[in-house]
Design a protein around this motif. Structure first.
Motif, PDB file in Angstrom:
ATOM      1  N   LEU A   1       0.835  -1.201   0.000  1.00 15.36           N
ATOM      2  CA  LEU A   1       0.000   0.000   0.000  1.00 15.36           C
ATOM      3  C   LEU A   1       0.870   1.251   0.000  1.00 15.36           C
ATOM      4  CD1 LEU A   1      -2.918   1.078   0.178  1.00 15.36           C
ATOM      5  CD2 LEU A   1      -2.709   0.992   2.666  1.00 15.36           C
ATOM      6  N   ALA A   2       1.864   1.276   0.897  1.00 16.94           N
ATOM      7  CA  ALA A   2       2.751   2.436   0.963  1.00 16.94           C
ATOM      8  C   ALA A   2       3.558   2.577  -0.325  1.00 16.94           C
ATOM      9  CB  ALA A   2       3.679   2.316   2.166  1.00 16.94           C
ATOM     10  N   GLY A   3       4.076   1.455  -0.839  1.00 20.20           N
ATOM     11  CA  GLY A   3       4.913   1.501  -2.035  1.00 20.20           C
ATOM     12  C   GLY A   3       4.165   1.949  -3.273  1.00 20.20           C
ATOM     13  N   ASN A   4       2.962   1.423  -3.474  1.00 18.55           N
ATOM     14  CA  ASN A   4       2.218   1.769  -4.682  1.00 18.55           C
ATOM     15  C   ASN A   4       1.630   3.171  -4.617  1.00 18.55           C
ATOM     16  OD1 ASN A   4       2.084  -0.636  -6.644  1.00 18.55           O
ATOM     17  ND2 ASN A   4       1.709  -1.609  -4.671  1.00 18.55           N
ATOM     18  N   LEU A   5       1.202   3.597  -3.430  1.00 17.80           N
ATOM     19  CA  LEU A   5       0.726   4.979  -3.304  1.00 17.80           C
ATOM     20  C   LEU A   5       1.879   5.961  -3.534  1.00 17.80           C
ATOM     21  CD1 LEU A   5      -1.742   4.780  -0.274  1.00 17.80           C
ATOM     22  CD2 LEU A   5      -2.312   5.155  -2.675  1.00 17.80           C
ATOM     23  N   PHE A   6       3.038   5.629  -2.981  1.00 18.86           N
ATOM     24  CA  PHE A   6       4.204   6.493  -3.182  1.00 18.86           C
ATOM     25  C   PHE A   6       4.594   6.536  -4.655  1.00 18.86           C
ATOM     26  CE2 PHE A   6       8.830   7.136  -3.357  1.00 18.86           C
ATOM     27  CZ  PHE A   6       8.914   8.371  -2.728  1.00 18.86           C
ATOM     28  N   SER A   7       4.560   5.381  -5.322  1.00 19.18           N
ATOM     29  CA  SER A   7       4.898   5.341  -6.749  1.00 19.18           C
ATOM     30  C   SER A   7       3.919   6.161  -7.574  1.00 19.18           C
ATOM     31  CB  SER A   7       4.906   3.892  -7.240  1.00 19.18           C
ATOM     32  OG  SER A   7       5.962   3.173  -6.664  1.00 19.18           O
ATOM     33  N   ALA A   8       2.636   6.106  -7.188  1.00 15.42           N
ATOM     34  CA  ALA A   8       1.636   6.880  -7.920  1.00 15.42           C
ATOM     35  C   ALA A   8       1.915   8.375  -7.844  1.00 15.42           C
ATOM     36  CB  ALA A   8       0.238   6.577  -7.376  1.00 15.42           C
ATOM     37  N   LEU A   9       2.514   8.803  -6.735  1.00 13.91           N
ATOM     38  CA  LEU A   9       2.896  10.216  -6.596  1.00 13.91           C
ATOM     39  C   LEU A   9       4.245  10.493  -7.250  1.00 13.91           C
ATOM     40  CD1 LEU A   9       1.902  10.729  -2.847  1.00 13.91           C
ATOM     41  CD2 LEU A   9       0.597  11.440  -4.861  1.00 13.91           C
ATOM     42  N   LEU A  10       5.138   9.506  -7.196  1.00  9.29           N
ATOM     43  CA  LEU A  10       6.498   9.708  -7.691  1.00  9.29           C
ATOM     44  C   LEU A  10       6.552   9.787  -9.214  1.00  9.29           C
ATOM     45  CD1 LEU A  10       9.524   9.859  -6.893  1.00  9.29           C
ATOM     46  CD2 LEU A  10       9.597   7.354  -7.110  1.00  9.29           C
ATOM     47  N   VAL A  11       5.764   8.978  -9.907  1.00  7.69           N
ATOM     48  CA  VAL A  11       5.827   8.939 -11.370  1.00  7.69           C
ATOM     49  C   VAL A  11       5.535  10.304 -11.990  1.00  7.69           C
ATOM     50  CG1 VAL A  11       4.745   7.991 -13.444  1.00  7.69           C
ATOM     51  CG2 VAL A  11       5.447   6.464 -11.601  1.00  7.69           C
ATOM     52  N   PRO A  12       4.436  10.988 -11.613  1.00  9.15           N
ATOM     53  CA  PRO A  12       4.226  12.319 -12.205  1.00  9.15           C
ATOM     54  C   PRO A  12       5.287  13.338 -11.812  1.00  9.15           C
ATOM     55  CG  PRO A  12       2.561  11.864 -10.534  1.00  9.15           C
ATOM     56  CD  PRO A  12       3.283  10.590 -10.792  1.00  9.15           C
ATOM     57  N   VAL A  13       5.821  13.212 -10.597  1.00 12.60           N
ATOM     58  CA  VAL A  13       6.907  14.111 -10.193  1.00 12.60           C
ATOM     59  C   VAL A  13       8.118  13.915 -11.096  1.00 12.60           C
ATOM     60  CG1 VAL A  13       8.564  14.627  -8.358  1.00 12.60           C
ATOM     61  CG2 VAL A  13       6.149  14.322  -7.801  1.00 12.60           C
ATOM     62  N   CYS A  14       8.465  12.658 -11.355  1.00 14.91           N
ATOM     63  CA  CYS A  14       9.609  12.375 -12.227  1.00 14.91           C
ATOM     64  C   CYS A  14       9.313  12.744 -13.673  1.00 14.91           C
ATOM     65  CB  CYS A  14       9.984  10.900 -12.116  1.00 14.91           C
ATOM     66  SG  CYS A  14      10.785  10.474 -10.547  1.00 14.91           S
ATOM     67  N   ALA A  15       8.056  12.593 -14.087  1.00 14.50           N
ATOM     68  CA  ALA A  15       7.687  12.990 -15.450  1.00 14.50           C
ATOM     69  C   ALA A  15       7.911  14.486 -15.658  1.00 14.50           C
ATOM     70  CB  ALA A  15       6.237  12.621 -15.726  1.00 14.50           C
ATOM     71  N   LYS A  16       7.613  15.265 -14.641  1.00 15.10           N
ATOM     72  CA  LYS A  16       7.861  16.707 -14.718  1.00 15.10           C
ATOM     73  C   LYS A  16       9.351  17.009 -14.609  1.00 15.10           C
ATOM     74  CE  LYS A  16       6.760  21.101 -14.705  1.00 15.10           C
ATOM     75  NZ  LYS A  16       6.211  21.760 -15.921  1.00 15.10           N
ATOM     76  N   ALA A  17      10.039  16.295 -13.713  1.00 17.20           N
ATOM     77  CA  ALA A  17      11.466  16.561 -13.489  1.00 17.20           C
ATOM     78  C   ALA A  17      12.305  16.212 -14.706  1.00 17.20           C
ATOM     79  CB  ALA A  17      11.955  15.782 -12.267  1.00 17.20           C
ATOM     80  N   MET A  18      11.854  15.260 -15.529  1.00 17.36           N
ATOM     81  CA  MET A  18      12.657  14.853 -16.671  1.00 17.36           C
ATOM     82  C   MET A  18      12.726  15.932 -17.755  1.00 17.36           C
ATOM     83  SD  MET A  18      10.509  12.197 -19.060  1.00 17.36           S
ATOM     84  CE  MET A  18      10.719  10.865 -17.921  1.00 17.36           C
ATOM     85  N   THR A  19      11.909  16.950 -17.632  1.00 16.79           N
ATOM     86  CA  THR A  19      11.968  18.053 -18.603  1.00 16.79           C
ATOM     87  C   THR A  19      13.108  19.017 -18.296  1.00 16.79           C
ATOM     88  OG1 THR A  19      10.385  19.385 -17.321  1.00 16.79           O
ATOM     89  CG2 THR A  19       9.484  17.890 -18.993  1.00 16.79           C
ATOM     90  N   PHE A  20      13.805  18.797 -17.180  1.00 17.71           N
ATOM     91  CA  PHE A  20      14.911  19.671 -16.781  1.00 17.71           C
ATOM     92  C   PHE A  20      16.227  18.906 -16.843  1.00 17.71           C
ATOM     93  CE2 PHE A  20      11.141  21.190 -14.545  1.00 17.71           C
ATOM     94  CZ  PHE A  20      11.138  22.542 -14.876  1.00 17.71           C
ATOM     95  N   ASP A  21      17.264  19.590 -17.256  1.00 15.51           N
ATOM     96  CA  ASP A  21      18.624  19.051 -17.231  1.00 15.51           C
ATOM     97  C   ASP A  21      19.462  19.885 -16.280  1.00 15.51           C
ATOM     98  OD1 ASP A  21      18.764  16.788 -18.823  1.00 15.51           O
ATOM     99  OD2 ASP A  21      18.820  17.960 -20.662  1.00 15.51           O
ATOM    100  N   TRP A  22      20.250  19.199 -15.454  1.00 22.76           N
ATOM    101  CA  TRP A  22      21.120  19.881 -14.502  1.00 22.76           C
ATOM    102  C   TRP A  22      22.566  19.620 -14.908  1.00 22.76           C
ATOM    103  CZ3 TRP A  22      18.929  22.751 -10.528  1.00 22.76           C
ATOM    104  CH2 TRP A  22      17.547  22.605 -10.382  1.00 22.76           C
ATOM    105  N   ASN A  23      23.302  20.700 -15.081  1.00 22.28           N
ATOM    106  CA  ASN A  23      24.696  20.601 -15.520  1.00 22.28           C
ATOM    107  C   ASN A  23      25.646  20.595 -14.331  1.00 22.28           C
ATOM    108  OD1 ASN A  23      24.285  20.649 -18.406  1.00 22.28           O
ATOM    109  ND2 ASN A  23      23.665  22.788 -18.167  1.00 22.28           N
ATOM    110  N   PHE A  24      26.558  19.628 -14.333  1.00 17.34           N
ATOM    111  CA  PHE A  24      27.576  19.513 -13.299  1.00 17.34           C
ATOM    112  C   PHE A  24      28.948  19.469 -13.965  1.00 17.34           C
ATOM    113  CE2 PHE A  24      23.723  17.604 -11.589  1.00 17.34           C
ATOM    114  CZ  PHE A  24      23.654  18.157 -10.325  1.00 17.34           C
ATOM    115  N   PRO A  25      29.961  20.012 -13.318  1.00 20.61           N
ATOM    116  CA  PRO A  25      31.309  19.935 -13.903  1.00 20.61           C
ATOM    117  C   PRO A  25      31.708  18.488 -14.177  1.00 20.61           C
ATOM    118  CG  PRO A  25      31.277  21.475 -12.062  1.00 20.61           C
ATOM    119  CD  PRO A  25      29.954  20.783 -12.050  1.00 20.61           C
ATOM    120  N   ALA A  26      31.304  17.605 -13.283  1.00 21.17           N
ATOM    121  CA  ALA A  26      31.507  16.164 -13.473  1.00 21.17           C
ATOM    122  C   ALA A  26      30.360  15.476 -12.739  1.00 21.17           C
ATOM    123  CB  ALA A  26      32.852  15.721 -12.896  1.00 21.17           C
ATOM    124  N   PRO A  27      29.693  14.537 -13.381  1.00 23.49           N
ATOM    125  CA  PRO A  27      30.035  13.854 -14.630  1.00 23.49           C
ATOM    126  C   PRO A  27      29.414  14.485 -15.883  1.00 23.49           C
ATOM    127  CG  PRO A  27      28.210  12.742 -13.568  1.00 23.49           C
ATOM    128  CD  PRO A  27      28.565  13.902 -12.681  1.00 23.49           C
TER     129      PRO A  27
END
Length: 428
Positions: free
Chosen positions: A322-348
């Protein structure tokens, strides 16, 4: 779905494991048949049938996902349970792998009629599996494999002999509250939730990830996605077998999170635009991620049962699912939005936002799980009366082993090593 979890935990106790599993298999089969459109000429329009079928399939899921610890504890010995739970839980991954390959073959670039063929094949497989379940599945073995299984069976039979009918119903909310306050339960819960979150997000965005890494052919991407699911199963089999023999739940879990962090970071680099990795490295990283993140679920399902014994195994797993699937249901849209951003680091180099979200989650869970300490209570019950069995105590310093044949002196030595007594250290 969360709602069936509230009812599921009491049904095996009330009706027995066989009736519950076969009824759920029948429900799943009916849902598949409805979704295939077979009865549409006689009853409702296709769309209504699909809705009904989807509801039945969703309602049946908890009865398969929450029973593995109970099944393992009922049928298998104390050095086999993690492996059994791993196979049962991760069999779901094999279904997903099949969907990647078979679904891609039937639906890739074909007409809408191909979907009907695909759903008919699923329905046929479901009917066959249901028939096998009815014919072969049993409640429990004639002889309980462990002392805890024998005790559980005796308590169940005693309740029925007194006419109690299995006890109260809808006990899950109260049981879940008790579990959340049980010493040592929250760390396995967090590990389970993190693992299911990572694997679900990676599975959901496999196509986008592989395209960013340079793979363009859908058939190749489908094969890679299937490989990720198979790696989850194989990793679970290997590591669960090791945990069965050593009881090193904590070190294995931490090693899995460490491996998941490294391989996910490597995939994040492959998704970026600044660094180009060889395709073989990308595929190896994805498979290694599955083999490291996936086994955390069955291992910590068993660990949660150990530390919360004699709590109901179904309630333990229902809480985690219950905890895992509810959390995943919230996490997937968060990651879907986050994937539209790129973060630049000196390495890697540049890393996509969803990868950063998962990396932070893994690191946080690693830090939280590092403080785990708990008694393996079910194993302590099982080793009673067996002078040759090795018992294990897990605490923040590690996993200690003692042979019951040596009696009180060695137990005191182990307690000494954990800081409870003075004297010699126990065997690590």
């Amino acid at each position: 779905p969360p709602l069936p979890c509230f009812f599921f935990t009491d049904t095996p106790r009330l009706y027995g494991l066989r009736k519950v599993v076969t009824a759920a298999a029948g429900m799943m089969t009916a849902g598949c048949v409805l979704r295939s459109g077979l009865p549409s000429d006689f009853f409702l329009p296709d769309y209504n049938l699909e809705i009904m079928g989807t509801i039945l399939i969703g309602a049946a899921q908890p009865f398969f996902q929450c029973t593995p610890p109970l099944l393992s504890g009922t049928w298998f010995g104390q050095d086999e349970r993690a492996l059994s739970t791993s196979i049962c839980l991760n069999a779901n991954q094999l279904g997903i792998a099949t969907a990647f390959v078979v679904g891609g073959f039937f639906l890739g670039g074909k007409t809408p009629d191909a979907l009907d063929e695909y759903l008919l094949i699923i329905s046929g497989c479901s009917v066959a599996a249901f028939a096998a379940t009815v014919a072969l599945f049993q409640d429990r073995p004639p002889t309980p494999p462990t002392a805890s299984a024998e005790k559980h069976a005796a308590e169940h039979d005693l309740e029925y002999s007194k006419g109690l009918g299995g006890g109260a119903f809808l006990t899950f909310p109260d049981t879940a509250k008790q579990l959340l306050t049980t010493s040592g339960f929250l760390q396995p819960l967090a590990a389970f939730v993190c693992s299911i979150g990572v694997t679900n997000v990676v599975s959901a965005f496999t196509s986008e990830t592989m395209q960013r890494a340079g793979f363009m052919r859908e058939t190749v991407i489908d094969g890679i996605g299937a490989g990720f699911q198979v790696a989850i199963m194989l990793g679970g089999v290997v590591l669960a077998s090791y945990v069965d023999q050593t009881k090193r739940y904590k070190p294995v879990t931490l090693a899995c999170f460490g491996g998941a962090f490294v391989t996910l970071l490597l995939l994040g680099v492959a998704e970026g635009y600044q660094v180009t990795l060889h395709p073989a490295v990308v595929i190896a990283a994805l498979l290694a991620l599955g083999a490291s993140a996936g086994p955390v679920q069955p291992i910590n399902a068993e660990l949660a049962v150990e530390v919360s014994y004699p709590a109901d195994e179904c309630a333990v797993e229902a809480t985690q699912q219950l905890a895992g699937n509810l959390f995943s249901a919230l996490l997937v849209p968060v990651c879907a939005k986050a994937m539209t951003f790129d973060w630049n680091f000196p390495a890697p180099g540049d890393i996509r936002g969803d990868t950063l979200v998962l990396l932070i989650m893994i690191a946080s869970t690693y830090a939280f799980f590092s403080g785990f300490e708990g008694e393996l209570k079910r194993e302590a019950e099982d080793q009673k009366g067996d002078p040759n069995h090795e018992s294990h105590i897990a605490d923040p310093k590690g996993t200690f082993t003692l042979k019951q044949a040596k009696g009180k002196e060695e137990r005191e030595a182990v307690l000494t090593a954990t800081g409870d007594l003075g004297g010699e250290a126990g065997d690590k």
